[in-house]
Design an enzyme around this catalytic site. Structure first.
Site, PDB file in Angstrom:
ATOM      1  N   ASP A  66       0.838  -1.202   0.000  1.00  0.00           N
ATOM      2  CA  ASP A  66       0.000   0.000   0.000  1.00  0.00           C
ATOM      3  C   ASP A  66       0.872   1.250   0.000  1.00  0.00           C
ATOM      4  O   ASP A  66       2.009   1.240   0.478  1.00  0.00           O
ATOM      5  CB  ASP A  66      -0.967   0.011   1.187  1.00  0.00           C
ATOM      6  CG  ASP A  66      -0.273  -0.011   2.538  1.00  0.00           C
ATOM      7  OD1 ASP A  66       0.730  -0.747   2.681  1.00  0.00           O
ATOM      8  OD2 ASP A  66      -0.720   0.699   3.461  1.00  0.00           O
ATOM      9  N   ASP A  95       9.005   3.828  -1.151  1.00  0.00           N
ATOM     10  CA  ASP A  95       8.274   3.356   0.033  1.00  0.00           C
ATOM     11  C   ASP A  95       7.030   2.582  -0.380  1.00  0.00           C
ATOM     12  O   ASP A  95       5.949   3.159  -0.462  1.00  0.00           O
ATOM     13  CB  ASP A  95       7.908   4.559   0.899  1.00  0.00           C
ATOM     14  CG  ASP A  95       7.364   4.184   2.257  1.00  0.00           C
ATOM     15  OD1 ASP A  95       7.450   2.999   2.634  1.00  0.00           O
ATOM     16  OD2 ASP A  95       6.851   5.081   2.945  1.00  0.00           O
ATOM     17  N   GLU A 125      -0.140  -0.691   5.970  1.00  0.00           N
ATOM     18  CA  GLU A 125       0.983  -0.145   6.733  1.00  0.00           C
ATOM     19  C   GLU A 125       0.935   1.365   6.766  1.00  0.00           C
ATOM     20  O   GLU A 125       1.237   1.988   7.782  1.00  0.00           O
ATOM     21  CB  GLU A 125       2.312  -0.611   6.133  1.00  0.00           C
ATOM     22  CG  GLU A 125       3.517  -0.442   7.058  1.00  0.00           C
ATOM     23  CD  GLU A 125       4.178   0.939   6.984  1.00  0.00           C
ATOM     24  OE1 GLU A 125       5.049   1.231   7.824  1.00  0.00           O
ATOM     25  OE2 GLU A 125       3.838   1.723   6.080  1.00  0.00           O
TER      26      GLU A 125
END
EC number: 3.5.1.18
Length: 365
Positions: A66, A95, A125
């Site tokens: 995510d 990321d 997350e």
């Protein structure tokens, strides 16, 4: 499909937290010879992939697919990867789809491993992080399949690839102080109990106060005030109460009880309420542990850089692995564009990250 091609493919999924947009299914199909278990709870999708090669160590890789919303102002469409000047631009490039791509391909390609590999992937997350990695670990524990060691492929490097391995993280304590006074007219201060005046001489003992002196791997646990407010935005009425909000990024030296006891001593004599919430706990993996030594060796061999071990930064899902007794480290690409417009990752970084993880697996005896 090599690691760069795979990386480019998973960047195309519009996996804005907590929606994986089909990314986890794509990964499961890519690693078709791994046992796959999909876990869904409260709208969050997770994937556990596992394969036993022998009776050796159980090593896991963990990550999230995510991403945060891209925002405006990109030079290209955030979910249409753009390769330019040696970088790939897309939301999630640093990321942390670079890390996911690297360990997925490394687990596929590694040779001569004699243990068990597990991949823990989540779409939760960047959001609340309550039903992601934590939920997967609960299931692994119930089945007696918790790994001994783990790598979370968060972007850890700061200046050059290979410069930083995270061996722990600080915890986070959120706090609120409410000081109660007696409202009144400013012309008659003797009839008022002004909480602003009460806290003023005490603030220097709270704001920026170090709860400890720090240690080899942790900076001091500092009280950081984030908000102070009271009154009615008028000049002729004293406030009836004053609120203070603060955060402490705490090391393993300082606990929430230590913060509570200190603040109670500072505020003694005032009419106040204090509430604390430990949203994440600190952890530290021993620098002499097998996973730290093996990761350091692999990073230095592939990058030519001697990595520093530290615990800087915010929280990550590594904290959950540590809570379950897993020896965990974090390593990934440079993190200078995380959550930013025109997020990007270097192509060579992604290739070297793949080689680091492959080297780690093949020499993790």
């Amino acid at each position: 499909m090599d690691v760069v091609a795979f990386f480019t493919e998973i960047l195309k999924f519009r996996s804005i937290t907590p929606d994986d947009d089909g990314c986890l299914k794509f990964i499961a199909e890519f690693l078709g010879d791994f046992e796959a278990r999909f876990i869904e709870k409260n709208g969050v999708k997770n994937l556990i992939l596992s394969k036993r090669f022998g009776d050796g160590a159980h090593l896991a890789f963990a990550g999230h697919v995510d991403v945060v919303p891209p925002g405006e102002g990109w030079q290209s469409e955030p979910f249409t990867p753009l390769m330019k000047d040696g970088f790939i631009y897309a939301r999630g490039a640093q990321d942390m789809k670079s890390g996911v791509a690297a360990f997925v391909c490394a687990c596929r390609d590694a040779k001569n491993f004699n243990g068990r590999l597990t991949l823990i992937l989540t779409s939760d997350e960047e959001g609340d992080a309550l039903f992601g990695t934590l939920e997967a670990l609960k299931i692994l524990k119930e089945r007696g399949e918790l790994p001994q060691f783990a790598v979370v492929a968060e972007p850890t490097c700061t200046g050059v690839f290979g410069d930083t391995i995270k061996v722990g993280r600080r915890g986070s304590i959120n706090g609120k102080i409410l000081i109660r006074g007696v409202q009144g007219h400013v012309a008659y201060p003797e009839k008022c109990v002004n909480p602003v005046h009460q806290i003023a001489p005490l603030l220097s003992r709270i704001a920026g106060h170090d709860m400890d002196a720090g240690s080899e791997f942790f900076s001091p646990s500092k009280i950081v005030i984030t908000d102070i407010r009271g009154g009615m935005e008028v000049c002729n009425v004293t406030p009836s109460e004053l609120g203070i909000m603060f955060n402490v990024r705490n090391s393993d030296i300082t606990s929430a009880d230590d913060v509570k006891n200190y603040l109670q001593s500072v505020l003694e004599g005032l009419n106040f309420e204090l509430s604390l919430k430990q949203s994440s706990k600190p952890f530290l993996t021993d620098k002499d542990s097998k996973i730290v030594r093996a990761m350091s060796k692999a990073v230095q061999k592939i990058s030519g850089v001697a990595p520093q071990l530290n615990t800087k930064g915010g929280t990550s899902d590594a904290r959950y692995l540590a809570e379950f007794g897993v020896k965990v480290v974090e390593f990934g690409v440079i993190n200078d564009r995380i959550h930013a417009v025109d997020e990007r990752a270097g192509v060579k970084e992604v290739e070297r990250l793949y080689l680091v993880f492959k080297e780690l697996i093949e020499n993790f005896a």
